[in-house]
Write an enzyme that holds these catalytic residues in place. Structure first.
Site, PDB file in Angstrom:
ATOM      1  N   ASP A  34     -56.896  17.063  60.747  1.00 45.65           N
ATOM      2  CA  ASP A  34     -55.889  17.972  60.185  1.00 45.65           C
ATOM      3  C   ASP A  34     -56.059  18.110  58.673  1.00 45.65           C
ATOM      4  O   ASP A  34     -56.512  17.181  58.010  1.00 45.65           O
ATOM      5  CB  ASP A  34     -54.488  17.443  60.517  1.00 45.65           C
TER       6      ASP A  34
ATOM      7  N   ASN B 215     -52.471  26.444  68.533  1.00 42.43           N
ATOM      8  CA  ASN B 215     -53.265  27.142  67.510  1.00 42.43           C
ATOM      9  C   ASN B 215     -53.541  28.610  67.868  1.00 42.43           C
ATOM     10  O   ASN B 215     -53.906  29.397  66.986  1.00 42.43           O
ATOM     11  CB  ASN B 215     -54.605  26.424  67.251  1.00 42.43           C
TER      12      ASN B 215
END
Ligand code: FPP
Ligand code: MG
Length: 261
Positions: free
Chosen positions: A40, A88
């Site tokens: 991330d 996502n």
């Protein structure tokens, strides 16, 4: 300038010595066999550098290659990386398109990458693959086919992956067997459920690392991480270093030793 050069070389010397001593410590205790990673912070890293998000993802991809070298080199057998979640898909279409191209190209390059062949790394794509563009699916299945007999290391790449979706898919497949009469509900146990998960019958992750300072599991390997040690670090993914990996492994080993007593 000369001073800066002096200080940075002193710093890198200290860093190298720290890395070396951690490496020696790590050899004294059992390693995590399976490490899962939530990569991330690509866009925040890009913002810091004043470059595009796409560039951040590209740097993230390059760092992943190095990370895998470090991990396999210290003897970690299985690495699972979270590259794209089902969530996502809510991002801008241009970002999704960029990422999908990056994945397709990465799987294509993999077949030509001598590190994969030399180190006998089996590669697998895990996730709701039906949601992925044809180019990603094709490139991934070529990479899977090419590496299917490699048995020294395993790399799972989670794309269009969601832990709940994975469990739902398993429940649906199991229900179909029950309905057909080929499976008795009494025979449903943990081992059987594992067989229906995308990851199949591999050892659960011993250690889950998440970068970028967020401290959540974000729908990653929900079933499999039931007993995993979790390690969070503030570093953005494209900035992760070998030292960060060694620190995570050493931290894991210390926790294992404490619980073992
Ligand atoms: C998280 O950062 C990263 C992603 C959603 C994409 C991960 C992809 C890579 C590391 C590229 C390489 C992967 C493969 C398998 C070739 P973010 O976009 O959430 O950034 P932010 O948290 O700073 O917003
Ligand atoms: Mg993020």
């Amino acid at each position: 300038m000369a001073k800066q050069g002096f200080f940075s070389s002193v710093l890198s010397g200290i860093r190298e010595r720290y890395e070396q001593s951690l490496l020696e410590d790590i050899k004294k205790d059992p390693l995590p066999r399976h490490v899962a990673v939530i990569m991330d912070g690509n866009r925040r890293f890009a913002r810091q550098l004043n470059v595009s998000s796409d560039k951040g993802h590209l740097l993230g991809k390059e760092r992943l290659e190095e990370f895998l070298d470090w991990a396999y080199d210290i003897g970690i057998k299985i690495v699972t990386v979270y590259a794209f979640s089902t969530e996502n898909f809510k991002r801008d279409s241009s970002e999704i398109e960029y990422l999908m191209n990056l994945y397709a190209n990465s799987f294509n390059d993999l077949v030509r990458d001598e590190r994969i062949t030399k180190n006998r790394i089996r590669v697998r794509l895990i996730g709701k693959t039906e949601l992925l563009p044809e180019a990603v699916r094709l490139a991934a299945s070529r990479a899977e086919e090419y590496t299917k007999n490699f048995d020294k290391y395993l790399l799972n790449v989670a794309i269009a992956y969601g832990g709940r979706e994975e469990i739902l898919d398993a429940i649906k497949s199991i229900s179909k067997e029950v309905k057909k009469g080929t499976l008795n509900p009494e025979d449903i146990d943990e081992k059987l459920i594992e067989r229906y998960l995308y990851t199949g019958e591999i050892d659960d992750p011993d250690l889950v690392i998440r970068t970028s300072g967020e401290e959540r599991i974000s729908n990653f390997l929900l079933w499999q991480s039931a007993y995993s040690e979790l390690y969070f670090t503030d570093v953005y993914w494209p900035d992760i270093t070998k030292l960060d990996l060694l620190k995570a492994v050493r931290d894991y080993q210390k926790r294992q030793r404490r619980y073992g007593k």
